[in-house]
Enzyme design. Structure first.
Site, PDB file in Angstrom:
ATOM      1  N   VAL A   1       1.395  -1.454   0.101  1.00 41.78           N
ATOM      2  CA  VAL A   1       0.262  -0.301   0.184  1.00 41.78           C
ATOM      3  C   VAL A   1       0.720   1.373  -0.151  1.00 41.78           C
ATOM      4  O   VAL A   1       1.014   2.378  -0.313  1.00 41.78           O
ATOM      5  CB  VAL A   1      -1.329  -0.353   1.368  1.00 41.78           C
ATOM      6  CG1 VAL A   1      -1.683   1.287   1.220  1.00 41.78           C
ATOM      7  CG2 VAL A   1      -1.894  -1.300   1.267  1.00 41.78           C
TER       8      VAL A   1
ATOM      9  N   ARG B   1       0.262 -14.285   1.459  1.00 38.21           N
ATOM     10  CA  ARG B   1      -0.244 -14.736   3.212  1.00 38.21           C
ATOM     11  C   ARG B   1      -1.617 -14.869   2.862  1.00 38.21           C
ATOM     12  O   ARG B   1      -2.433 -14.407   2.368  1.00 38.21           O
ATOM     13  CB  ARG B   1      -0.299 -12.863   3.141  1.00 38.21           C
ATOM     14  CG  ARG B   1       1.173 -12.061   4.246  1.00 38.21           C
ATOM     15  CD  ARG B   1       0.782 -11.195   3.763  1.00 38.21           C
ATOM     16  NE  ARG B   1       0.970 -10.026   2.636  1.00 38.21           N
ATOM     17  CZ  ARG B   1       0.722  -8.366   3.245  1.00 38.21           C
ATOM     18  NH1 ARG B   1       1.242  -7.838   4.066  1.00 38.21           N
ATOM     19  NH2 ARG B   1       1.148  -7.192   1.933  1.00 38.21           N
TER      20      ARG B   1
ATOM     21  N   PHE C   1      -8.325   1.158  -0.744  1.00 36.07           N
ATOM     22  CA  PHE C   1      -9.317   0.451  -1.214  1.00 36.07           C
ATOM     23  C   PHE C   1      -8.408  -0.340  -2.550  1.00 36.07           C
ATOM     24  O   PHE C   1      -9.324  -1.357  -3.209  1.00 36.07           O
ATOM     25  CB  PHE C   1     -10.740   0.608  -1.618  1.00 36.07           C
ATOM     26  CG  PHE C   1     -11.473   1.803  -0.672  1.00 36.07           C
ATOM     27  CD1 PHE C   1     -12.228   0.645   0.287  1.00 36.07           C
ATOM     28  CD2 PHE C   1     -11.348   2.848  -0.178  1.00 36.07           C
ATOM     29  CE1 PHE C   1     -12.368   0.876   1.399  1.00 36.07           C
ATOM     30  CE2 PHE C   1     -12.053   3.301   0.490  1.00 36.07           C
ATOM     31  CZ  PHE C   1     -13.110   2.625   1.121  1.00 36.07           C
ATOM     32  N   LEU C   2      -7.455  -0.591  -2.697  1.00 38.91           N
ATOM     33  CA  LEU C   2      -6.923  -0.765  -3.833  1.00 38.91           C
ATOM     34  C   LEU C   2      -6.641  -2.587  -3.657  1.00 38.91           C
ATOM     35  O   LEU C   2      -6.417  -3.038  -2.816  1.00 38.91           O
ATOM     36  CB  LEU C   2      -5.251   0.066  -3.852  1.00 38.91           C
ATOM     37  CG  LEU C   2      -4.489  -0.721  -2.908  1.00 38.91           C
ATOM     38  CD1 LEU C   2      -3.081  -1.881  -3.040  1.00 38.91           C
ATOM     39  CD2 LEU C   2      -3.131   0.588  -2.752  1.00 38.91           C
TER      40      LEU C   2
ATOM     41  N   CYS D   1      -5.612  -9.050   3.108  1.00 44.57           N
ATOM     42  CA  CYS D   1      -6.985  -8.294   3.667  1.00 44.57           C
ATOM     43  C   CYS D   1      -8.078  -9.616   4.139  1.00 44.57           C
ATOM     44  O   CYS D   1      -8.178  -8.919   5.600  1.00 44.57           O
ATOM     45  CB  CYS D   1      -6.953  -7.239   3.477  1.00 44.57           C
ATOM     46  SG  CYS D   1      -5.752  -6.018   2.479  1.00 44.57           S
TER      47      CYS D   1
HETATM   48  P1  NAD Z   1       2.786  -4.927   3.809  1.00 44.49           P
HETATM   49  O1  NAD Z   1       3.686  -5.712   5.240  1.00 44.49           O
HETATM   50  O2  NAD Z   1       3.685  -5.083   2.497  1.00 44.49           O
HETATM   51  O3  NAD Z   1       3.755  -3.020   4.629  1.00 44.49           O
HETATM   52  C1  NAD Z   1       4.082  -2.227   5.706  1.00 44.49           C
HETATM   53  C2  NAD Z   1       5.197  -2.600   5.864  1.00 44.49           C
HETATM   54  O4  NAD Z   1       5.694  -1.350   7.282  1.00 44.49           O
HETATM   55  C3  NAD Z   1       6.526  -3.082   5.769  1.00 44.49           C
HETATM   56  O5  NAD Z   1       7.626  -3.544   5.096  1.00 44.49           O
HETATM   57  C4  NAD Z   1       6.843  -2.978   6.824  1.00 44.49           C
HETATM   58  O6  NAD Z   1       8.529  -3.165   6.928  1.00 44.49           O
HETATM   59  C5  NAD Z   1       6.899  -1.219   7.530  1.00 44.49           C
HETATM   60  N1  NAD Z   1       7.354  -0.934   8.573  1.00 44.49           N
HETATM   61  C6  NAD Z   1       6.945  -1.794   9.851  1.00 44.49           C
HETATM   62  N2  NAD Z   1       6.509  -1.301  10.770  1.00 44.49           N
HETATM   63  C7  NAD Z   1       7.478  -0.249  10.617  1.00 44.49           C
HETATM   64  C8  NAD Z   1       7.372   1.062  11.329  1.00 44.49           C
HETATM   65  N3  NAD Z   1       8.302   1.015  12.819  1.00 44.49           N
HETATM   66  N4  NAD Z   1       8.501   2.266  10.799  1.00 44.49           N
HETATM   67  C9  NAD Z   1       8.194   1.886   9.469  1.00 44.49           C
HETATM   68  N5  NAD Z   1       7.978   0.911   8.580  1.00 44.49           N
HETATM   69  C10 NAD Z   1       7.476   0.083   9.259  1.00 44.49           C
HETATM   70  O7  NAD Z   1       1.038  -4.808   4.372  1.00 44.49           O
HETATM   71  P2  NAD Z   1       0.311  -3.463   3.038  1.00 44.49           P
HETATM   72  O8  NAD Z   1      -0.177  -4.979   2.443  1.00 44.49           O
HETATM   73  O9  NAD Z   1       1.273  -2.377   2.321  1.00 44.49           O
HETATM   74  O10 NAD Z   1      -0.168  -3.204   3.771  1.00 44.49           O
HETATM   75  C11 NAD Z   1      -0.895  -1.847   4.496  1.00 44.49           C
HETATM   76  C12 NAD Z   1      -1.639  -1.575   6.052  1.00 44.49           C
HETATM   77  O11 NAD Z   1      -2.945  -1.929   4.347  1.00 44.49           O
HETATM   78  C13 NAD Z   1      -2.334  -2.174   6.801  1.00 44.49           C
HETATM   79  O12 NAD Z   1      -3.615  -1.920   6.995  1.00 44.49           O
HETATM   80  C14 NAD Z   1      -3.859  -3.402   5.628  1.00 44.49           C
HETATM   81  O13 NAD Z   1      -4.765  -4.280   6.054  1.00 44.49           O
HETATM   82  C15 NAD Z   1      -4.277  -1.888   4.591  1.00 44.49           C
HETATM   83  N6  NAD Z   1      -4.835  -2.305   3.230  1.00 44.49           N
HETATM   84  C16 NAD Z   1      -3.567  -3.511   2.226  1.00 44.49           C
HETATM   85  C17 NAD Z   1      -4.381  -3.619   0.829  1.00 44.49           C
HETATM   86  C18 NAD Z   1      -3.225  -4.667   0.581  1.00 44.49           C
HETATM   87  O14 NAD Z   1      -3.852  -4.984  -1.097  1.00 44.49           O
HETATM   88  N7  NAD Z   1      -1.771  -5.521   0.477  1.00 44.49           N
HETATM   89  C19 NAD Z   1      -5.184  -2.857   0.866  1.00 44.49           C
HETATM   90  C20 NAD Z   1      -5.782  -2.595   0.789  1.00 44.49           C
HETATM   91  C21 NAD Z   1      -5.587  -1.886   2.615  1.00 44.49           C
END
Ligand code: NAD
Length: 436
Positions: free
Chosen positions: A11, A328, A149-150, A260
């Site tokens: 995201v 995941r 919402f991506l 998600c």
């Molecule tokens: P992800 O695990 O790919 O990325 C999270 C990132 O945060 C990681 O790179 C991690 O190293 C970093 N991180 C963790 N702790 C940190 C800190 N203290 N400081 C800086 N960086 C830190 O997760 P994602 O898939 O991008 O999802 C992120 C959020 O968005 C979640 O809440 C998820 O539910 C939501 N979301 C995800 C999607 C999707 O399709 N992946 C879509 C909509 C919403």
């Protein structure tokens, strides 16, 4: 605008890059030094179609930079997005430890008035709790909610042309700043919806709950169709033309996965339990999905009976869905675990997700660079992810490579008469098995 995005995952990296693409100066921050190093070397730590080119262009034009250093990263920013992971904790609730850690770090280093925007999916009430933590900061900080919402695999398109943008704010002025930020993405009259932070937080869960419900619903119908001698694809067409129902998200399969739906449904159940409100639909959606992840295992066991141990099976598709390397909660992992436990040897192929799978299973699996390579000497093929390249295979080649002509199709990629015509036994979801 000057923007910081904390959390450079699926995201954070996509939204940060899209903000840079529309002319903003963006700093993406992550605590994972390897990820930041990879990005600084011009490579991507994840696979997402179209992203590499955008990252390269915006780095070159110095609108996008990467750092592990939060204080310097947020220093110049007017807007600070939190996009860190909110995974499931042991009791099913959302683990917010990273959101708290990042909020405290912002509070400690904030150097002027800023808007902190929570993009991560977080339980209702998190915005208020983050605002309380940030109230300790030396400068005034507004906290907004802006759920994302991506969809992985189509993330750039979703980010640049969202169906809608939802923001939750306490002050209308903050909504106006975000409206300005998103204006370039909403030129086709897509709505910008301003509401309370609580409603914005709940909107994300309600959206994912609806989508997951549609999947579990059609999977339940598929299982009934199969036992009743009906064809779920015909039934799907029969209901989809009803405008009240529609076709989207009504494809039966081997269950939903990803970072998600599973965790968000469970977080919603957990929220309802904390409030002593029952959420039987959500509980059923999760249960149906867990059972559905075993649907191919059941079919495979049913086909080979006692002869399963020692067989070799090919698996096409490991990512939780096509056009991503994300594994995941992928249904393929549930299949792999169950088959390894039965003493089955597995030859697997996925266009993008194999390195991630290898990091978990090591040499327990045979990794094949090409789909046909996975078939060599196998006693059957299981298809778990509907990658486009699996849709039109050369069945003639497949029948030559496989020792036994049987396909377990967890995504209904083929009209049954096609593989059957080439001599395959064809098991799919919600349809009668095809026998040559
Ligand atoms: P992800 O695990 O790919 O990325 C999270 C990132 O945060 C990681 O790179 C991690 O190293 C970093 N991180 C963790 N702790 C940190 C800190 N203290 N400081 C800086 N960086 C830190 O997760 P994602 O898939 O991008 O999802 C992120 C959020 O968005 C979640 O809440 C998820 O539910 C939501 N979301 C995800 C999607 C999707 O399709 N992946 C879509 C909509 C919403």
């Amino acid at each position: 605008m000057k923007i910081a995005v904390i959390g450079t995952g699926y995201v954070g990296l996509v939204t940060g890059t899209c903000f840079a693409e529309s002319g903003n100066e963006v700093t993406c921050i992550d605590k994972d030094a390897r990820k930041i190093q990879t990005l600084e070397q011009g490579q991507l730590p994840i696979y997402e179609p179209g992203l590499e080119e955008l990252v390269k262009r915006n780095r070159r034009e110095e609108r996008l930079r990467f750092t592990t250093d939060l204080p310097s990263g947020i220093g110049p920013a007017q807007l600070v997005f939190i996009a860190v992971g909110t995974p499931q904790s042991a009791d099913g609730s959302a683990d917010l430890s990273t959101v708290w850690a990042v909020s405290d770090a912002i509070a400690a280093h904030v150097n002027g008035p800023k808007v902190v925007i929570i993009k991560s999916t977080v339980p209702v009430g998190t915005n208020r709790a983050v605002a309380e933590r940030l109230a300790k900061a030396e400068h005034a900080v507004d906290v907004a909610s802006n759920p994302e919402f991506l969809k992985e695999g189509a993330a750039i398109e979703d980010c640049m042309k969202p169906d809608r943008v939802v923001v939750g704010v306490r002050r209308p002025e903050v909504g106006e700043v975000l409206r300005e930020l998103y204006a370039p993405f909403l030129r086709t009259e897509r709505p910008f919806l301003v509401m309370s932070p609580e409603s914005a937080e709940m909107t994300k869960y309600a959206a994912n709950a609806m989508l997951a419900t549609k999947i579990s619903y059609i999977n339940e119908m598929a299982n009934l169709c199969e036992r009743m001698g009906a064809d779920v694809n015909d039934v799907r067409r029969g209901i989809g033309h009803d405008a009240r129902i529609g076709f989207q998200f009504l494809f039966p399969g081997a269950g939903y996965g990803g970072s998600c739906f599973p965790k968000d449904i469970r977080a919603l159940i957990s929220m309802s339990q904390q409030l002593d409100v029952r959420a039987p639909i959500m509980e059923a959606v999760d249960q149906v999905n867990e059972a559905q992840k075993q649907v191919l295992v059941r079919k495979i066991k049913g086909h080979y009976g006692d002869g399963l141990r020692g067989k070799t099976l090919a698996v096409w598709g490991l990512a939780f869905k096509p056009r991503t390397d994300d594994i995941r909660e992928a249904p393929a992992l549930a299949l792999i675990d169950a088959l390894l436990a039965e003493g089955v040897r597995l030859r697997v192929h996925d266009p993008e997700a194999m390195p991630n799978v290898k990091a978990i299973y090591g040499d327990k699996l045979v990794y094949c660079d090409r789909p046909y390579g996975a078939l060599e000497g196998a006693h059957g093929l299981a298809i778990v992810t509907e990658w486009q390249e699996f849709r039109n295979p050369d069945f003639e080649v497949m029948r030559r490579l496989l020792q036994e002509r049987v396909i377990f199709d967890g995504r209904n990629l083929y009209e049954p008469h096609v593989p059957v015509g080439y001599g395959f036994t064809y098991h799919s979801i919600g349809r009668k098995s095809g026998v040559p």
